[in-house]
Design a protein around this motif. Sequence first.
Motif, short mmCIF file in Angstrom:
data_model
loop_
_atom_site.label_atom_id
_atom_site.label_comp_id
_atom_site.label_asym_id
_atom_site.label_seq_id
_atom_site.Cartn_x
_atom_site.Cartn_y
_atom_site.Cartn_z
N UNK A 171 -83.15 24.07 41.01
CA UNK A 171 -81.98 24.24 41.88
C UNK A 171 -82.29 23.84 43.32
N UNK A 172 -83.53 24.12 43.76
CA UNK A 172 -83.91 23.73 45.12
C UNK A 172 -83.98 22.21 45.26
N UNK A 173 -84.37 21.52 44.20
CA UNK A 173 -84.36 20.05 44.24
C UNK A 173 -82.95 19.54 44.53
N UNK A 211 -70.68 18.36 40.89
CA UNK A 211 -71.57 18.13 39.76
C UNK A 211 -72.22 19.45 39.36
N UNK A 212 -72.25 19.69 38.06
CA UNK A 212 -72.92 20.88 37.54
C UNK A 212 -74.35 20.50 37.15
N UNK A 213 -75.32 21.17 37.77
CA UNK A 213 -76.73 20.88 37.50
C UNK A 213 -77.30 21.97 36.62
N UNK A 214 -77.89 21.56 35.51
CA UNK A 214 -78.48 22.54 34.59
C UNK A 214 -79.85 22.97 35.11
N UNK A 215 -80.04 24.28 35.20
CA UNK A 215 -81.35 24.86 35.53
C UNK A 215 -81.48 26.13 34.70
N UNK A 261 -82.28 5.22 40.23
CA UNK A 261 -82.30 6.32 41.19
C UNK A 261 -81.04 7.18 41.14
N UNK A 262 -80.44 7.26 39.95
CA UNK A 262 -79.29 8.14 39.79
C UNK A 262 -79.72 9.58 39.49
N UNK A 263 -80.93 9.71 38.95
CA UNK A 263 -81.42 11.04 38.58
C UNK A 263 -82.95 11.05 38.58
N UNK A 264 -83.50 12.28 38.55
CA UNK A 264 -84.95 12.46 38.54
C UNK A 264 -85.33 13.36 37.36
N UNK A 324 -80.91 15.43 45.29
CA UNK A 324 -81.12 14.53 44.16
C UNK A 324 -80.60 15.20 42.90
N UNK A 325 -80.38 14.42 41.86
CA UNK A 325 -79.87 14.94 40.60
C UNK A 325 -81.04 15.23 39.66
N UNK A 326 -81.47 16.49 39.55
CA UNK A 326 -82.56 16.80 38.63
C UNK A 326 -82.08 16.74 37.19
N UNK A 327 -82.92 16.16 36.34
CA UNK A 327 -82.60 16.00 34.93
C UNK A 327 -83.69 16.72 34.12
#
Length: 814
Positions: free
Chosen positions: A189-191, A739-743, A309-312, A197-200
């Motif tokens: 979440x901190x990323x 955007x919903x980021x999964x963590x 570079x759309x996601x990491x 950036x979009x963490x994957x």
Amino acid sequence: MFKYLTSPLVKQVPLVSICRTKINTLRLGRLPCQYKTYATDSKDFTIPKTRNIGIIAHIDAGKTTTSERMLYYAGVTKRIGDIDDGDTVMDYLAAERERGITINSAAITFGWEGHRINLIDTPGHVDFTMEVERAVRVLDGAVTILDGVAGVEAQTETVWKQADRYDIPRIAFVNKLDRTGAAFGRTVREMWKKLRTRPLVIQLPVMNEESMDERHKGLKAVVDLVTMEMIQWDPAHTDGSVLKRVPLKEVADEKLYTEAVKGRTALVEALAEMDDDIVEIFFDEADGDHMLVKETPLKEAIRRVTISNKAVPVLCGAAFKNLGVQPLLNAVIDYLPSPLDRPSALVTYSSGKTALIPLTDPKLCALAFKVVHDARRGPMVYVKVYSGKINTRMTLFNTTTRAKERVNKLLQMYAKEAEEIPTINAGNIGVIVGLKDTRTGDTLVQSNDTVAIKSGLQLSNIDIPSPAFFSAVEPASVSEEEAVETALKNLVREDPSLKVWTDEESGQLLVSGMGELHLEIVKDRLLNDFKVKAEMGKMRISYRETCQSESDASAEYDKEVMGKRARAACRVQISPLHEDFDQQVENNGLEEGWVANSGNHLSVADISFSDDSVSEKDNQLNPEEVRQAVQNGLLGGLARGAVLGFPLTKLKVKAFDLQTFGQDTTLGAISACVSNGVFEAVKKANPCLLEPMMEVYTEVNENHIGSVVSDLSGTRRGHVIGLESSMGNDDTENSSEDVQVYAPEDSLLVSSDVDGYKPKQVIKAHVPLSSMLGYSSALRSLTGGSGAFSMRVIGYGEMSKDREKSVVSEMTGW
């Protein structure tokens, strides 16, 4: 047990790709000798099978620890190097092993699964940001190491921005999940929040919650969301060389399986937002079931969004406990780009035009990104070849210095060890021995490439940060002066962020660097590496100067030089740059005819000849050379201010009304005249001192917040910007995107309601650098040894008149 080819006639390569199999139990065998890969072995290691990667992170995140495990599992080393024992391969300098930190960005080449990996381990300390800058400049991809306990730290943000500037694809490795307080989900979440950036998430940590003994809690396995398998390491083999892949359906853990399904679903959904191909596969081949999307198309989609570079992709592990490193190496191969996947090299010609040079172009184009002085071999120049190839005994042309250079030897580096090779091919990194004048950032082409030489072809240079500290260097005797100057010259060639100059008033030799540790390392190297006898004086702040008002001045240069008269006259105009000028330039660009240099904007567009006795046509001076001489004069004048002789910044400077005097006017006279004009204009423009401003992050326990804030805002003249928990903020909203980021939820997330642990608070402040001297010991005193801080230069700010008088008095002695 898999066997390895051991015939002396065959390169030592595994018979199988060891981590691509579906076999459950796997032993990563040890190679009987070092496994080295040659830059010229195009048969085994083609460009698509080459990875130029770097490891970047905050200090003490585990970069070198992770690198050492990579080398061990790849068969380069027979035992795992340890920082505490001082026997690491990558940190080989005496100063690095003594302090337990990385100072020099070390390069090494090794093989993994039929691929060639050129790895650069970079420093995490802010004083050595130049090492990170020039490494990132030539990388094709990077591995960012994150501390699972501390999360995204200050220097992590700095190196992330450096990678952003060069558009470097990255994967992230959340390390230290074996420690109490580690939180994988919070770090993800901190990323999203701090790094934008979009963490994957492609791996989940499996924590050992059953043990009552704190020593045995922490990471025990990793779930691979791509293959839906659990990766376990055999505890009987403490080196982490035995791992087992078990399908999740066979693991009797319903809670874990449910979370893995949730993670796999989130992974496919996130990829579907960014990649059209995976959408077709999802509906056509997987019938809309997230679990039925196969491994291969999923990896291909992850690779595409990573390279663009759309996601990491985010992986996890505990390098110190030898957990998670082999899957990380696989991710380097699977997701990071080869040189062919990167954009073509951008070059600029002296005319101002730009062009792209593809990797397949047969003409040589290479960038020197680092110089190291070796006592035995002499200067060793690290190069990245963007097209063509470099051969031994080849003659090169340096388009930056306009000089020919001869290649004596080509080397491939294994940290401090080297192996001689015949060729460095396009897309690879290597070392040239024999170049006398090549420096960091210089462009190299072949000496017979007349088109590149005449057009002044240049690759984009490397940004060099401004030094913040300086110290006097005193040779022990007159006989040592030459040795000291030679040693400093070699150090500056190695590290462009160092500056060496002689004070005109005192005659002292001064050296400036990025910080106290930086100059301390300079002292160590002078005494131990170069064996010179010298003393370094008290550490001082490297201030800057500027002007508070507008002015213009006329200057005339009329001197006799070696029996020949040299004469020129001109006018110079100076005005201060206002605060939001840089933002306007970023949005709209510079005005036509203006150039930016060291925070100043210079113009020579109004330069024209003015000579009653000789017409412009008859004058022998080339107009282009005259403009260059004027620009050199402006830069020379701005190098020394009128208050204490520090460099000038934040100014608009224009030279005009140049008057020439026939044969008496030379380019040197023009430069000297303009330089004098700048100095005269500065004296009339109300000059003042600027001091370096630092962005400081101080991490303290909650009960120490009051005393630390009071110290920062009072004693240290700082401005406190904000306060946040080191545990991070669960709010993952991004103002720019919905955007919903999964963590995942953290099974060992230690929060404030758990006995024995409370999250620390992070105080962010802007503080003058001069006030931060000795802050480390002061913070220990204020917090009972529990506090920690990091800082970085963010610019220069004006100081009060009282403070300026105090600095002037201290520096001049009156």
